[in-house]
Design an enzyme around this catalytic site. Structure first.
Site, mmCIF file in Angstrom:
data_model
loop_
_atom_site.group_PDB
_atom_site.id
_atom_site.type_symbol
_atom_site.label_atom_id
_atom_site.label_comp_id
_atom_site.label_asym_id
_atom_site.label_seq_id
_atom_site.Cartn_x
_atom_site.Cartn_y
_atom_site.Cartn_z
ATOM 1 C CD GLU A 30 -1.847 2.303 1.410
ATOM 2 O OE1 GLU A 30 -1.221 2.993 0.578
ATOM 3 O OE2 GLU A 30 -2.246 2.734 2.484
ATOM 4 C CD GLU A 57 2.469 7.617 -0.035
ATOM 5 O OE1 GLU A 57 2.642 6.387 0.095
ATOM 6 O OE2 GLU A 57 1.817 8.303 0.769
#
Length: 696
Positions: free
Chosen positions: A163, A172
């Site tokens: 995740e 990210e």
């Protein structure tokens, strides 16, 4: 005593015997000065922990449950093929997904976490839950993992659980992470959780949101053009940086859909050939469903968690959420809430007029970390869709919240009412606030002379552009107040808002500037705003409290070591009151509004302290969990021209509060109990420029 100055962190470390303390340089926004404060020697460490979003993410029950379900499906599938389930968990955080994998029957689990404090915490969490001998946690980035004899992984994994997503999905480093893992860390026929991701975009007309992206012409209350925005600001493509907000909290009347939500990109995480590494451009044929001016793109994404596409985790706003298929009455409060994954706004580089049923091309562009969008007619579609960059300076010198404040008609009308009331041919006007371009209206209203105290370079550059674009000849930008003639200024105005403002009362810096200006002000000088009132009320947040709540058990896993780490760090570096844009976080009034203090800005001096005690009587069912705080700035002392940073409509107990959208409010979280009286102490040390609240 040994003194060591560390330039990298701008700190002073003081070693005395065996006790190490750290002096951090901290800006006091009320005084406009930096000072040194003694902190715990691990202040940076605690601050980074306290501000991490791990807890917020783990309060997302839907996320946790759907990862759990998909992990179980992946492990069962691998076992059905007669193969061991070798799980790699990238970015394990607290180790939650790794523990899920063990509970689902994984044969081996290796987890990596690059943030050392969290990696250490994960080991404690895993051990507490009895999985210390089943999960190996490695404090590395996944791209640094090695495979083979003597490596981090003895052999490649066949199930990846990760995740590593943000509001933009890829911000990210998800593309880098999955690409590297697929090529270096995973077997060819592996299973990835999540299996894929879908990105959606919707094109809208919304002057309300467009106000965050430009500088509108300013008109008098009679409709006369007073301040015209320079052409380079009007024509600027703006910033490509994502504007992440809780999109479901936008008032439905604030936008009109021109292009319905469309799938604009797909990422199959288990297939590296499904997406390019560096960037990509997708041209999607679309049809306009309404007439209008295309201004903004709404974007969100969904995760397809399993290989069959049956487990879906959606970040869509309520009107486009998959749950709406089975519940047409879905509202902004009934979809799963999450603050770590919001939705995104992207401003089109050029607004475009469209007609209903017009064929168009929606162009979705990305690099490794970011998105940007174009909307074109088919005949205009080109091959070069470069990332837009601010060319005018507005978007780099002001936050979107500040730009929205500049374009707020309700605010501007009140400022103009005061300007029209006091400015005349004898007026020598001084403006004291960062980026207060509205003040140029004073020149158009006939002021004898208009002065600005110099802001930072970018804001001053924009001011100079505005002066030139409006052919204003009686305005001067001063380096400091020493350039003013004694007793010459007879009107001073501020927003008051400054680049250093975070909490609503940080604008009190205006009063300290007034003290420095006393020798330049005439005896009958008009000051606007004249006073400020600090107010608050008890509230029940629908969801916001989750960002600070301890986890306890998450899917029956004990998170005590993580809770202790977060709470310990928060107690060392968090203030009692933090700033939040409450229009994005619904809350219900649970008490009447109370005033802590009313300060006359004309007479406020740094030789005083101001104290008060306020008792909030909680009404209704007592389901409160916070205190909301704000300021009201009375511009002329008549109570007619008040600029609020709080509710825009007087709150009623038991009703949802409508908050000002161009400022952040102060928030203090309360432990939920059944007490009917909440007592608060207020203390303002004017000499130190510090405001403190305490709550029983």
């Amino acid at each position: 005593m040994l003194f060591k100055y560390c330039f990298k962190h701008c700190k002073l470390n003081v070693l005395n015997c065996r006790i190490m303390s750290v002096f951090t340089q901290k800006l006091n926004p009320i005084l406009g000065e930096s000072g040194w404060e003694s902190q715990d020697e691990h202040y940076d460490f605690h601050q980074e922990i306290a501000r991490s979003s791990f807890a917020d993410m783990l309060h997302d029950t839907e996320r946790n449950q759907k990862y759990y379900e998909a992990i179980k499906l992946a492990i069962n599938k691998m076992h059905s093929l007669g193969r061991p389930a070798k799980v790699l968990d990238i970015g394990t955080g607290t180790g939650l997904l790794s523990m899920m994998a063990v509970k689902c029957g994984a044969d081996s689990v290796i987890a990596c976490e690059s943030f050392s404090p969290i990696a250490d915490c994960a080991k404690k969490v895993v051990a507490l839950n009895g999985f210390g001998d089943r999960i190996r946690i490695i404090n590395k980035q996944s791209v640094d993992l090695t495979v083979g004899e003597g490596g981090d992984l003895v052999e490649k994994a066949n199930i990846l659980v990760s995740e590593v997503f943000d509001t933009e999905l890829i911000g990210e480093g998800a593309i880098i992470t999955f690409n590297h893992a697929r090529l270096k860390l995973l077997e060819d026929d592996c299973i990835v959780v999540p299996s894929s991701a879908l990105v959606y975009a919707q094109v809208v007309e919304t002057q309300w949101a467009q106000n965050w992206n430009g500088f509108k012409d300013l008109y008098s209350n009679d409709g006369e053009l007073l301040v015209q925005a320079p052409l380079d600001i009007k024509n600027c493509p703006g910033s490509s940086a994502v504007h992440d907000i809780q999109l479901s909290q936008l008032p439905p009347s604030s936008f009109k859909t021109l292009v319905a939500p469309h799938l604009v990109a797909r990422f199959d995480w288990d297939q590296t050939s499904s997406y390019t590494y560096l960037g990509d451009t997708h041209v999607i044929p679309v049809k306009a469903i309404s007439d209008g001016i295309a201004q903004v793109v709404f974007m969100w994404w969904e995760l397809i968690m399993d290989t069959k596409g049956e487990v879906i985790l959606s970040c869509a706003p309520y009107w486009a959420h998959p749950l709406r298929k089975s519940n047409t009455n879905l509202t902004n409060l009934s979809i799963p809430w999450r603050d770590h994954w919001m939705q995104a706004l992207y401003y089109l580089p050029k607004c475009k007029s469209v007609r209903r049923d017009q064929d168009l091309s929606l162009v979705a562009c990305r690099d490794q970390f970011s998105w940007w969008f174009y909307l074109e007619s088919h005949a205009e579609t080109q091959n070069n869709f470069a990332m837009p960059h601010c060319e005018c300076g507005l978007h780099t010198s002001h936050s979107r919240t500040k730009i929205g404040m500049m374009n707020d008609n309700i605010r501007n009308k009140k400022y103009l009412s005061v300007l029209e009331k006091f400015v005349n041919a004898d007026s020598v006007v001084l403006f004291v606030s960062d980026g207060f371009y509205l003040g140029l209206a004073a020149a158009k209203l006939g002021a004898k002379k208009v002065f600005y105290l110099k802001d930072n370079y970018f804001s001053t550059s924009l001011l100079e552009k505005c002066i030139k674009a409006n052919n204003i000849t009686n305005c001067e930008i001063l380096q400091n107040c020493d350039s003013l003639k004694p007793k010459n200024v007879n009107f001073v105005m501020g927003q008051p808002h400054f680049f250093t403002s975070i909490l609503p009362w940080d604008g009190l810096f205006f009063s300290y500037m007034l003290q420095k200006l006393r020798g330049s002000l005439s005896d009958n000088c008009v000051i606007a705003p004249k006073s400020v009132s600090i107010k608050g009320l008890i509230v029940q947040f629908h969801d916001l409290q989750k960002i600070r709540l301890p986890l306890g058990l998450v899917e029956e896993f004990n998170m005590k070591p993580f809770d202790e780490l977060i709470l310990s760090s928060s107690s060392k570096c968090d203030d009692k009151v933090e700033a939040q844009p409450l229009w994005e976080y619904p809350c219900i009034a649970q008490s009447a509004v109370k005033e802590f203090v009313n300060l006359n800005l004309e007479t406020l001096t740094d030789a005083k302290t101001y104290d008060s005690s306020v008792k909030f009587q909680v009404e209704g069912d007592s389901n409160y969990n916070g205190v909301a705080l704000w300021t009201d700035w009375d511009l002329d002392g008549t109570s007619k021209n008040v600029i609020t940073t709080g509710p825009i409509i007087s709150p009623e107990v038991g009703q949802w509060i409508q908050w000002d959208m161009h400022t952040r409010q102060g928030v203090h979280f309360l432990k939920q109990d059944k007490k009917k009286t909440i007592t608060s102490q207020f203390h303002f040390n004017a000499q130190e420029g510090k405001i403190n609240f305490s709550f029983s």
